[in-house]
Design an enzyme around this catalytic site. Structure first.
Site, mmCIF file in Angstrom:
data_model
loop_
_atom_site.group_PDB
_atom_site.id
_atom_site.type_symbol
_atom_site.label_atom_id
_atom_site.label_comp_id
_atom_site.label_asym_id
_atom_site.label_seq_id
_atom_site.Cartn_x
_atom_site.Cartn_y
_atom_site.Cartn_z
ATOM 1 N N ASP A 54 1.883 2.721 -4.242
ATOM 2 C CA ASP A 54 2.612 1.458 -4.244
ATOM 3 C C ASP A 54 3.772 1.494 -5.227
ATOM 4 O OD1 ASP A 54 1.534 0.853 -6.826
ATOM 5 O OD2 ASP A 54 -0.287 0.107 -5.871
ATOM 6 N N LYS A 89 4.272 -3.282 -2.693
ATOM 7 C CA LYS A 89 4.249 -4.729 -2.534
ATOM 8 C C LYS A 89 4.726 -5.387 -3.817
ATOM 9 C CE LYS A 89 -0.755 -4.364 -3.144
ATOM 10 N NZ LYS A 89 -2.051 -4.668 -2.555
ATOM 11 N N MET A 106 1.549 -9.979 -13.796
ATOM 12 C CA MET A 106 2.280 -10.610 -12.686
ATOM 13 C C MET A 106 2.576 -12.079 -12.985
ATOM 14 S SD MET A 106 -0.102 -8.890 -9.720
ATOM 15 C CE MET A 106 -1.584 -9.404 -10.611
#
EC number: 2.1.1.107
Length: 473
Positions: free
Chosen positions: A248, A270, A382
């Site tokens: 990723d 992503k 995040m």
């Protein structure tokens, strides 16, 4: 790269060595070992040169060097103690486009002779490009100690079996797995070390008769927070043995450069708020690749079991009976805090640390009252898009607005940026960094002025590390 590394096939090729002393002797041995047709030119020769000549192993030409001696030569080595002679040899060879090595004179050298670890047919060359020959020698000594003497026998055995393996196994994957089993077979290696070739042949036959499983597997590997040096040894071994690597966006280019070159690479990157590849599709990719008999590495940034959805992916595989294993990685909280000089716990500041996801999709999932408690460190993964909400909730639930915060962008990499300030500024600070970034909240952030080792080092290979501090106006 100052020199292009290359191995030359010199068997039955004419080479010239200018010099007849002890240093020239050492160069002559190397050329003879390589099977070259050696001509030696000098005014005087050591007894060893005369012995070689008497045995017909090389030719001697007594007298001063003249450029005509270079006719039909593939390469030349100048090993005299006379600078003028060495210079003439180099100039003459250069004019005729013949590679020339002048011993201990990098400026008059078109090729260099590295330190050699000889396990023929395995050959390892170590060179510093003439900058640090002692260092090259020390590296050679370390490698000599690490590599078993029977390594050459193992390579010779593999060479003898190549055609048979090609005929026996139709698929490339099967061949590679056979070679991996043969080349890591402890009892076979021991037999070769003991020169017991009968026993070694028996082990080889057993490997040919043993069925190669076509059942694939998935290894979930944590790639760490960015710096390839933080990848674990076991993680490195797995990505170098993989048939397929599914990775990723958070896996750094430096880590991907360590993946086996002929492995298939599938990017499923992503970002917060949207998935380039839906999680369900990622699960299907892993399942299909494993069911086709491949060794699959699912490579994730940080640690796959800390906000990496690794557990969800393995649940899917477990439901289909696919074998799997996990190689943990250094999580972003640990790596980014260490490279920012922020200890997550400290007796004077924090007795606990909490790792919190910053992009929960449902309101009310977090216990803000407990998160606002004293003597702890909060690390939000995040969390950039929710920085304003984090600031508001923590202050609303009792955390002082002056609590120290730091945002670490591209942590542990040469592009790392750290922006720090107070909790009341968090929303504003978040606009100064981009993803991937980590938010650290707590009084431990104040220690970074003393402990900030990474950005305070002014290395040429770390020019992008920057620091920003915001102050309340």
């Amino acid at each position: 790269m100052d020199y292009f590394p290359i191995f030359c096939q010199l068997q039955h090729k004419a080479c010239l060595l200018v010099g007849g002393g002890e240093i020239a002797e050492r160069k002559a041995r190397l050329l003879l070992d390589a099977g070259a047709l050696v001509t030696v030119n000098a005014c005087e020769f050591t007894p060893q040169f005369h012995h070689w000549a008497d045995q017909g192993q090389l030719s001697l030409i007594s007298g001063e060097f003249v450029p005509e001696l270079l006719a039909d030569k593939w390469l030349v080595i100048a090993a005299t103690d006379q600078l003028s002679v060495n210079a003439l040899v180099y100039q003459s060879a250069n004019q005729q486009r013949i590679f020339c090595n002048v011993v201990d004179d990098p400026k008059r050298t078109s090729f260099i002779m590295p330190s050699i670890i000889d396990r023929s047919p395995i050959m390892i060359a170590v060179s510093s490009g003439g900058k640090a020959p002692v260092l090259a020698r020390l590296l050679r000594e370390k490698l000599e100690a690490l590599l078993p003497q029977h390594l050459g026998q193992l390579a010779q055995l593999a060479g003898n079996l190549r055609q048979r393996v090609k005929q026996h196994f139709a698929a490339m994957t099967e061949r590679r797995r056979f070679w991996e089993k043969l080349l890591t077979h402890d009892r076979l290696a021991q037999s070769l070390a003991n020169n017991d070739h009968v026993q070694a042949d028996q082990h080889v036959e057993q490997l040919f008769s043993a069925p190669l499983t076509d059942r694939g597997e998935v290894v979930l590997v944590g790639a760490g927070p960015g710096d390839a040096g933080l990848l674990t040894l076991k993680g490195l071994q797995q990505i170098q043995q993989a048939d397929v690597v599914v990775y990723d966006r958070l896996v750094s280019d430096e880590v991907m450069n360590l993946v086996r070159r002929d492995a298939e690479r599938i990017f499923v990157g992503k970002q917060s708020g949207h998935h380039c590849v839906p999680q369900e599709q990622i699960n299907q990719i892993l399942l299909q690749q494993a069911q086709s008999g491949k060794r699959v590495v699912r490579l994730k940034g940080g640690d796959p079991f800390i906000f990496g959805r690794g557990g969800e992916e393995l649940e899917e595989l477990a439901g289909y009976g696919i074998p799997f294993s996990v190689v943990p990685g250094i999580t972003a909280a640990s790596g980014c805090s260490a490279y920012s000089g922020i200890p997550l716990t400290h007796r004077d500041h924090a007795q606990s640390v909490r790792l919190v996801t910053g992009h929960a999709k449902k309101e009310g999932q977090l216990d803000w009252a407990n998160l606002a408690a004293e003597k702890q460190t909060l690390v939000f993964y995040m969390g950039l898009s929710q920085a304003g909400e984090i600031q508001q909730q923590l202050i609303q639930h009792g955390m002082p607005a002056t609590t120290q915060v730091a945002l670490v962008e591209n942590g542990t990499s040469r592009h790392q940026r750290v922006v720090s300030g107070e909790l009341s500024q968090l929303a504003l600070l978040s606009q100064q960094v981009s993803s991937p970034s980590l938010i650290i909240v707590g009084s431990v952030v104040s220690l970074r002025e003393k402990l900030n080792w990474f950005s305070s080092r002014h290395h040429d290979d770390q020019p992008k590390v920057t620091e920003c501090v915001a102050h309340v106006g």
